[in-house]
Scaffold this motif. Sequence first.
Motif, PDB file in Angstrom:
ATOM      1  N   ASP A 108       0.842  -1.210   0.000  1.00 21.22           N
ATOM      2  CA  ASP A 108       0.000   0.000   0.000  1.00 21.22           C
ATOM      3  C   ASP A 108       0.872   1.253   0.000  1.00 21.22           C
ATOM      4  N   LEU A 109       1.904   1.247   0.834  1.00 25.00           N
ATOM      5  CA  LEU A 109       2.804   2.390   0.910  1.00 25.00           C
ATOM      6  C   LEU A 109       3.529   2.591  -0.410  1.00 25.00           C
ATOM      7  N   GLY A 110       3.993   1.500  -0.994  1.00 25.91           N
ATOM      8  CA  GLY A 110       4.664   1.586  -2.285  1.00 25.91           C
ATOM      9  C   GLY A 110       3.761   2.158  -3.365  1.00 25.91           C
ATOM     10  N   ALA A 111       2.508   1.743  -3.359  1.00 22.05           N
ATOM     11  CA  ALA A 111       1.557   2.262  -4.351  1.00 22.05           C
ATOM     12  C   ALA A 111       1.323   3.750  -4.150  1.00 22.05           C
ATOM     13  N   ALA A 112       1.239   4.188  -2.901  1.00 14.12           N
ATOM     14  CA  ALA A 112       1.039   5.612  -2.620  1.00 14.12           C
ATOM     15  C   ALA A 112       2.236   6.431  -3.097  1.00 14.12           C
ATOM     16  N   ILE A 113       3.433   5.910  -2.850  1.00 18.56           N
ATOM     17  CA  ILE A 113       4.644   6.608  -3.301  1.00 18.56           C
ATOM     18  C   ILE A 113       4.695   6.673  -4.825  1.00 18.56           C
ATOM     19  N   ARG A 114       4.432   5.552  -5.484  1.00 17.50           N
ATOM     20  CA  ARG A 114       4.458   5.510  -6.950  1.00 17.50           C
ATOM     21  C   ARG A 114       3.424   6.458  -7.556  1.00 17.50           C
ATOM     22  N   ASP A 115       2.193   6.426  -7.031  1.00 19.59           N
ATOM     23  CA  ASP A 115       1.133   7.285  -7.568  1.00 19.59           C
ATOM     24  C   ASP A 115       1.477   8.766  -7.418  1.00 19.59           C
ATOM     25  N   ARG A 116       1.992   9.134  -6.253  1.00 19.74           N
ATOM     26  CA  ARG A 116       2.335  10.540  -6.025  1.00 19.74           C
ATOM     27  C   ARG A 116       3.514  10.966  -6.893  1.00 19.74           C
ATOM     28  N   ARG A 117       4.515  10.082  -7.034  1.00 25.15           N
ATOM     29  CA  ARG A 117       5.660  10.399  -7.885  1.00 25.15           C
ATOM     30  C   ARG A 117       5.209  10.661  -9.315  1.00 25.15           C
ATOM     31  N   LYS A 118       4.294   9.824  -9.783  1.00 24.37           N
ATOM     32  CA  LYS A 118       3.779  10.001 -11.142  1.00 24.37           C
ATOM     33  C   LYS A 118       2.943  11.268 -11.271  1.00 24.37           C
ATOM     34  N   GLN A 119       2.167  11.599 -10.231  1.00 28.03           N
ATOM     35  CA  GLN A 119       1.395  12.853 -10.252  1.00 28.03           C
ATOM     36  C   GLN A 119       2.321  14.051 -10.417  1.00 28.03           C
ATOM     37  N   LEU A 120       3.488  13.967  -9.777  1.00 30.71           N
ATOM     38  CA  LEU A 120       4.462  15.053  -9.851  1.00 30.71           C
ATOM     39  C   LEU A 120       5.324  14.977 -11.110  1.00 30.71           C
ATOM     40  N   LEU A 127       7.804  13.934  -1.444  1.00 33.57           N
ATOM     41  CA  LEU A 127       6.571  13.877  -2.237  1.00 33.57           C
ATOM     42  C   LEU A 127       5.412  14.630  -1.575  1.00 33.57           C
ATOM     43  N   ASN A 128       5.698  15.264  -0.435  1.00 33.75           N
ATOM     44  CA  ASN A 128       4.664  15.973   0.335  1.00 33.75           C
ATOM     45  C   ASN A 128       3.517  15.049   0.739  1.00 33.75           C
ATOM     46  N   ILE A 129       3.875  13.827   1.121  1.00 38.82           N
ATOM     47  CA  ILE A 129       2.899  12.871   1.644  1.00 38.82           C
ATOM     48  C   ILE A 129       2.975  12.945   3.159  1.00 38.82           C
ATOM     49  N   ARG A 130       1.860  13.253   3.781  1.00 37.02           N
ATOM     50  CA  ARG A 130       1.808  13.364   5.240  1.00 37.02           C
ATOM     51  C   ARG A 130       1.575  11.992   5.856  1.00 37.02           C
ATOM     52  N   LEU A 131       2.355  11.686   6.857  1.00 40.76           N
ATOM     53  CA  LEU A 131       2.183  10.446   7.598  1.00 40.76           C
ATOM     54  C   LEU A 131       1.396  10.780   8.858  1.00 40.76           C
ATOM     55  N   ASP A 132       0.232  10.182   9.002  1.00 42.69           N
ATOM     56  CA  ASP A 132      -0.653  10.472  10.126  1.00 42.69           C
ATOM     57  C   ASP A 132      -0.767   9.219  10.988  1.00 42.69           C
ATOM     58  N   ALA A 133      -0.342   9.305  12.228  1.00 44.37           N
ATOM     59  CA  ALA A 133      -0.370   8.155  13.125  1.00 44.37           C
ATOM     60  C   ALA A 133      -1.593   8.233  14.037  1.00 44.37           C
ATOM     61  N   ALA A 134      -2.742   8.499  13.460  1.00 48.11           N
ATOM     62  CA  ALA A 134      -3.980   8.612  14.232  1.00 48.11           C
ATOM     63  C   ALA A 134      -4.417   7.239  14.730  1.00 48.11           C
ATOM     64  N   VAL A 135      -5.067   7.253  15.879  1.00 48.27           N
ATOM     65  CA  VAL A 135      -5.600   6.025  16.449  1.00 48.27           C
ATOM     66  C   VAL A 135      -7.011   5.825  15.915  1.00 48.27           C
ATOM     67  N   ASP A 136      -7.285   4.620  15.447  1.00 45.54           N
ATOM     68  CA  ASP A 136      -8.609   4.284  14.921  1.00 45.54           C
ATOM     69  C   ASP A 136      -9.572   4.124  16.094  1.00 45.54           C
ATOM     70  N   GLN A 137     -10.504   5.033  16.231  1.00 42.72           N
ATOM     71  CA  GLN A 137     -11.440   5.016  17.356  1.00 42.72           C
ATOM     72  C   GLN A 137     -12.492   3.930  17.243  1.00 42.72           C
ATOM     73  N   THR A 138     -12.537   3.219  16.126  1.00 40.43           N
ATOM     74  CA  THR A 138     -13.508   2.145  15.958  1.00 40.43           C
ATOM     75  C   THR A 138     -12.941   0.808  16.417  1.00 40.43           C
ATOM     76  N   ASP A 139     -11.731   0.807  16.955  1.00 39.07           N
ATOM     77  CA  ASP A 139     -11.091  -0.418  17.421  1.00 39.07           C
ATOM     78  C   ASP A 139     -11.902  -1.006  18.570  1.00 39.07           C
ATOM     79  N   ARG A 140     -12.440  -2.175  18.377  1.00 36.43           N
ATOM     80  CA  ARG A 140     -13.320  -2.817  19.367  1.00 36.43           C
ATOM     81  C   ARG A 140     -12.568  -3.203  20.641  1.00 36.43           C
ATOM     82  N   SER A 141     -11.307  -3.536  20.534  1.00 32.78           N
ATOM     83  CA  SER A 141     -10.566  -3.962  21.721  1.00 32.78           C
ATOM     84  C   SER A 141     -10.405  -2.825  22.717  1.00 32.78           C
ATOM     85  N   LEU A 142     -10.399  -1.588  22.233  1.00 32.41           N
ATOM     86  CA  LEU A 142     -10.282  -0.447  23.138  1.00 32.41           C
ATOM     87  C   LEU A 142     -11.587  -0.153  23.859  1.00 32.41           C
TER      88      LEU A 142
END
Length: 93
Positions: free
Chosen positions: A8-20, A60-75
């Motif tokens: 997934d990360l590789g695809a995001a990098i490739r897509d953004r590189r191509k956009q630029l 590539l100006n891709i922001r990395l967001d380390a947000a916590v998924d609030q829908t996590d049932r274990s929490l």
Amino acid sequence: MIVRTPADLGAAIRDRRKQLKLDQSTFAKQIGVSRQWVIEIERGHPRAELGLVLRALNALNIRLDAAVDQTDRSLSSAIDIDAIVNKAKKSRP
């Protein structure tokens, strides 16, 4: 885009590189890596050096967001120790 795998990360990098409109060689030079490294990261190589990955994302100006998924049932079943202590204090004579 939610990134869950190296692919997934590789695809995001490739897509953004191509956009630029950057080819792999130009992008590699820009971030100080080999073209082969760019090829591997875009294919989802799971052992890429984190520092280089972050450098690529920044370039590539891709922001990395380390947000916590609030829908996590274990929490949702977590124990609230403060509530237990407060309840115990209130029930004392």
